[in-house]
Design a protein around this motif. Structure first.
Motif, PDB file in Angstrom:
ATOM      1  N   GLU A   1      44.342  38.800  40.352  1.00  0.00           N
ATOM      2  CA  GLU A   1      45.643  38.395  40.898  1.00  0.00           C
ATOM      3  C   GLU A   1      46.477  37.348  40.300  1.00  0.00           C
ATOM      4  OE1 GLU A   1      44.647  37.960  45.085  1.00  0.00           O
ATOM      5  OE2 GLU A   1      44.917  39.978  45.610  1.00  0.00           O
ATOM      6  N   PRO A   2      45.960  36.336  40.059  1.00  0.00           N
ATOM      7  CA  PRO A   2      46.895  35.230  39.517  1.00  0.00           C
ATOM      8  C   PRO A   2      47.706  35.571  38.182  1.00  0.00           C
ATOM      9  CG  PRO A   2      44.678  34.257  39.969  1.00  0.00           C
ATOM     10  CD  PRO A   2      44.729  35.610  40.244  1.00  0.00           C
ATOM     11  N   LEU A   3      46.775  36.451  37.233  1.00  0.00           N
ATOM     12  CA  LEU A   3      47.145  36.853  36.012  1.00  0.00           C
ATOM     13  C   LEU A   3      48.419  37.970  36.430  1.00  0.00           C
ATOM     14  CD1 LEU A   3      43.785  37.581  33.956  1.00  0.00           C
ATOM     15  CD2 LEU A   3      45.485  35.615  33.856  1.00  0.00           C
ATOM     16  N   TYR A   4      48.429  38.880  37.308  1.00  0.00           N
ATOM     17  CA  TYR A   4      49.260  40.086  37.650  1.00  0.00           C
ATOM     18  C   TYR A   4      50.302  39.256  38.147  1.00  0.00           C
ATOM     19  CZ  TYR A   4      45.511  43.512  37.802  1.00  0.00           C
ATOM     20  OH  TYR A   4      44.407  44.455  37.495  1.00  0.00           O
ATOM     21  N   GLU A   5      50.138  38.253  38.943  1.00  0.00           N
ATOM     22  CA  GLU A   5      51.301  37.512  39.301  1.00  0.00           C
ATOM     23  C   GLU A   5      52.347  36.914  38.352  1.00  0.00           C
ATOM     24  OE1 GLU A   5      49.574  35.157  42.569  1.00  0.00           O
ATOM     25  OE2 GLU A   5      49.246  36.964  43.970  1.00  0.00           O
ATOM     26  N   ALA A   6      51.532  36.014  37.472  1.00  0.00           N
ATOM     27  CA  ALA A   6      52.110  35.260  36.481  1.00  0.00           C
ATOM     28  C   ALA A   6      52.901  36.335  35.482  1.00  0.00           C
ATOM     29  CB  ALA A   6      51.233  34.597  35.680  1.00  0.00           C
TER      30      ALA A   6
ATOM     31  N   SER B   1      33.655  56.743  36.522  1.00  0.00           N
ATOM     32  CA  SER B   1      34.696  56.723  35.176  1.00  0.00           C
ATOM     33  C   SER B   1      35.065  55.499  34.994  1.00  0.00           C
ATOM     34  CB  SER B   1      35.518  57.941  35.277  1.00  0.00           C
ATOM     35  OG  SER B   1      36.739  57.631  36.246  1.00  0.00           O
ATOM     36  N   ARG B   2      34.734  54.453  35.805  1.00  0.00           N
ATOM     37  CA  ARG B   2      35.743  53.285  35.700  1.00  0.00           C
ATOM     38  C   ARG B   2      34.553  52.157  35.464  1.00  0.00           C
ATOM     39  NH1 ARG B   2      41.189  53.549  37.550  1.00  0.00           N
ATOM     40  NH2 ARG B   2      41.472  55.799  37.843  1.00  0.00           N
ATOM     41  N   PRO B   3      34.640  51.939  34.029  1.00  0.00           N
ATOM     42  CA  PRO B   3      33.520  50.864  33.825  1.00  0.00           C
ATOM     43  C   PRO B   3      33.491  49.505  34.606  1.00  0.00           C
ATOM     44  CG  PRO B   3      34.889  51.436  31.827  1.00  0.00           C
ATOM     45  CD  PRO B   3      35.573  52.133  33.059  1.00  0.00           C
ATOM     46  N   LEU B   4      34.639  49.060  35.018  1.00  0.00           N
ATOM     47  CA  LEU B   4      34.629  47.840  35.645  1.00  0.00           C
ATOM     48  C   LEU B   4      34.602  47.777  37.331  1.00  0.00           C
ATOM     49  CD1 LEU B   4      36.922  45.703  33.441  1.00  0.00           C
ATOM     50  CD2 LEU B   4      34.283  45.937  33.256  1.00  0.00           C
ATOM     51  N   PHE B   5      34.384  48.964  37.679  1.00  0.00           N
ATOM     52  CA  PHE B   5      34.258  49.174  39.376  1.00  0.00           C
ATOM     53  C   PHE B   5      33.007  49.657  39.562  1.00  0.00           C
ATOM     54  CE2 PHE B   5      37.606  50.203  42.613  1.00  0.00           C
ATOM     55  CZ  PHE B   5      36.590  50.124  43.562  1.00  0.00           C
ATOM     56  N   LYS B   6      32.135  48.997  39.438  1.00  0.00           N
ATOM     57  CA  LYS B   6      30.554  49.161  39.517  1.00  0.00           C
ATOM     58  C   LYS B   6      30.170  49.414  41.155  1.00  0.00           C
ATOM     59  CE  LYS B   6      29.152  46.448  35.590  1.00  0.00           C
ATOM     60  NZ  LYS B   6      30.169  45.997  34.916  1.00  0.00           N
ATOM     61  N   ASP B   7      31.010  48.471  41.830  1.00  0.00           N
ATOM     62  CA  ASP B   7      30.602  48.350  43.548  1.00  0.00           C
ATOM     63  C   ASP B   7      31.844  47.817  44.042  1.00  0.00           C
ATOM     64  OD1 ASP B   7      29.773  45.604  43.755  1.00  0.00           O
ATOM     65  OD2 ASP B   7      28.231  46.238  42.555  1.00  0.00           O
ATOM     66  N   ILE B   8      31.869  47.866  45.367  1.00  0.00           N
ATOM     67  CA  ILE B   8      32.780  47.161  46.017  1.00  0.00           C
ATOM     68  C   ILE B   8      32.839  45.646  45.973  1.00  0.00           C
ATOM     69  CG2 ILE B   8      31.837  47.293  48.536  1.00  0.00           C
ATOM     70  CD1 ILE B   8      35.707  48.301  47.525  1.00  0.00           C
TER      71      ILE B   8
ATOM     72  N   ARG C   1      36.080  43.756  44.543  1.00  0.00           N
ATOM     73  CA  ARG C   1      36.729  42.691  45.092  1.00  0.00           C
ATOM     74  C   ARG C   1      36.941  41.531  44.284  1.00  0.00           C
ATOM     75  NH1 ARG C   1      33.308  43.978  50.231  1.00  0.00           N
ATOM     76  NH2 ARG C   1      34.659  45.497  51.454  1.00  0.00           N
ATOM     77  N   ARG C   2      35.714  40.966  43.677  1.00  0.00           N
ATOM     78  CA  ARG C   2      35.894  40.001  42.778  1.00  0.00           C
ATOM     79  C   ARG C   2      36.850  40.182  41.588  1.00  0.00           C
ATOM     80  NH1 ARG C   2      30.414  40.186  43.402  1.00  0.00           N
ATOM     81  NH2 ARG C   2      29.884  41.006  41.409  1.00  0.00           N
ATOM     82  N   THR C   3      36.688  41.041  40.977  1.00  0.00           N
ATOM     83  CA  THR C   3      37.603  41.224  40.017  1.00  0.00           C
ATOM     84  C   THR C   3      39.277  41.411  40.430  1.00  0.00           C
ATOM     85  OG1 THR C   3      36.042  42.955  38.979  1.00  0.00           O
ATOM     86  CG2 THR C   3      38.413  43.046  38.251  1.00  0.00           C
ATOM     87  N   VAL C   4      39.510  42.013  41.707  1.00  0.00           N
ATOM     88  CA  VAL C   4      40.813  41.762  42.089  1.00  0.00           C
ATOM     89  C   VAL C   4      41.346  40.133  42.374  1.00  0.00           C
ATOM     90  CG1 VAL C   4      42.403  42.220  44.213  1.00  0.00           C
ATOM     91  CG2 VAL C   4      40.812  44.099  43.188  1.00  0.00           C
ATOM     92  N   LEU C   5      40.374  39.516  42.850  1.00  0.00           N
ATOM     93  CA  LEU C   5      40.661  38.071  43.026  1.00  0.00           C
ATOM     94  C   LEU C   5      40.962  37.309  41.809  1.00  0.00           C
ATOM     95  CD1 LEU C   5      38.309  37.382  46.072  1.00  0.00           C
ATOM     96  CD2 LEU C   5      40.830  37.172  46.038  1.00  0.00           C
TER      97      LEU C   5
ATOM     98  N   THR D   1      50.257  50.863  33.001  1.00  0.00           N
ATOM     99  CA  THR D   1      48.994  50.230  32.210  1.00  0.00           C
ATOM    100  C   THR D   1      47.655  50.194  32.497  1.00  0.00           C
ATOM    101  OG1 THR D   1      49.163  48.094  33.237  1.00  0.00           O
ATOM    102  CG2 THR D   1      50.988  48.666  31.239  1.00  0.00           C
ATOM    103  N   GLY D   2      46.864  49.877  31.954  1.00  0.00           N
ATOM    104  CA  GLY D   2      45.358  49.571  32.365  1.00  0.00           C
ATOM    105  C   GLY D   2      45.134  48.529  33.188  1.00  0.00           C
ATOM    106  N   GLY D   3      44.144  48.410  34.274  1.00  0.00           N
ATOM    107  CA  GLY D   3      44.475  47.300  35.190  1.00  0.00           C
ATOM    108  C   GLY D   3      43.882  45.980  34.392  1.00  0.00           C
ATOM    109  N   GLY D   4      43.258  46.055  33.294  1.00  0.00           N
ATOM    110  CA  GLY D   4      43.063  44.929  32.725  1.00  0.00           C
ATOM    111  C   GLY D   4      43.879  44.378  31.507  1.00  0.00           C
ATOM    112  N   VAL D   5      45.092  44.937  31.365  1.00  0.00           N
ATOM    113  CA  VAL D   5      45.832  44.770  30.204  1.00  0.00           C
ATOM    114  C   VAL D   5      46.528  43.259  30.431  1.00  0.00           C
ATOM    115  CG1 VAL D   5      48.071  45.526  31.570  1.00  0.00           C
ATOM    116  CG2 VAL D   5      47.754  45.651  29.066  1.00  0.00           C
ATOM    117  N   VAL D   6      46.350  42.505  31.539  1.00  0.00           N
ATOM    118  CA  VAL D   6      46.967  41.027  31.768  1.00  0.00           C
ATOM    119  C   VAL D   6      45.845  40.193  31.582  1.00  0.00           C
ATOM    120  CG1 VAL D   6      48.684  41.796  33.393  1.00  0.00           C
ATOM    121  CG2 VAL D   6      46.393  41.238  34.034  1.00  0.00           C
TER     122      VAL D   6
END
Length: 186
Positions: A147-152, A129-136, A140-144, A90-95
């Protein structure tokens, strides 16, 4: 529930297997490797969406915005979910949408592939090519945030940081066997 056989491999899937996680976690790579080694079908949901829309996700974001893209993502996820069982990256933001998680829970088993933003950055050859990966820092903020959405959403978690595809897939395979999702043919 009877398992439909659509291949010549030694295994069947009893339901869809969805891989969720941040971009660069290995969702497409893991699903493709498992499909190849087990003789089962797989599909990348984002590639499917791009094919049917005849444009890349970055263009959809730029031309129509994230909300429009998320609507398409839900539509195509529902479509894929109603097909014969397969591995679905799936796409990274599907959750981000509860309805997507509901679809995945209804039709399948969800595996969260965990990765740090720094590891993801090293795996993605072209972050442009990744619209939500502007910089590191944004990554990092997006992963944080996610994470709770992925875990749930997840039925199982597999950490991918610093691991080989083969090692990750061996763990995923065992999880699927243990949960009655991957069934060895008689």
């Amino acid at each position: 529930m009877a398992v439909k056989r659509h291949h010549a491999g030694g295994y069947d899937l009893s339901k869809q297997v969805y891989f969720v996680g941040f971009m660069g976690a290995g969702k497409t790579t893991v699903s493709g490797y498992l499909a190849t080694t087990l003789g089962l079908p797989s599909i990348d949901a984002d590639e499917y969406l791009e094919l049917l829309e005849d444009r890349v996700i970055a263009d959809i974001f730029a031309e129509d915005g994230e909300d429009y893209f998320r609507d398409l993502e839900t539509e195509y996820l529902e479509d894929l979910s109603q097909r014969s069982p397969r591995f679905i990256g799936t796409g990274g933001g599907v959750v981000k949408r509860a309805c997507n998680v509901d679809i995945m829970k209804k039709y399948g088993f969800i595996i969260y592939l965990g990765v740090t933003a720094d590891e993801a950055s090293s795996r993605i050859p072209n972050t442009d090519s990744r619209p939500l990966f502007k910089d590191i820092e944004t990554a990092r903020r997006t992963v944080l945030e996610r994470e709770p959405l992925y875990e749930a959403a997840a039925d199982a978690y597999v950490n991918t940081t610093g691991r080989t595809v083969q090692d990750i897939c061996a763990e995923v395979k065992q999880i699927l066997i243990d949960n009655g999702v991957l069934i060895e043919e008689c």
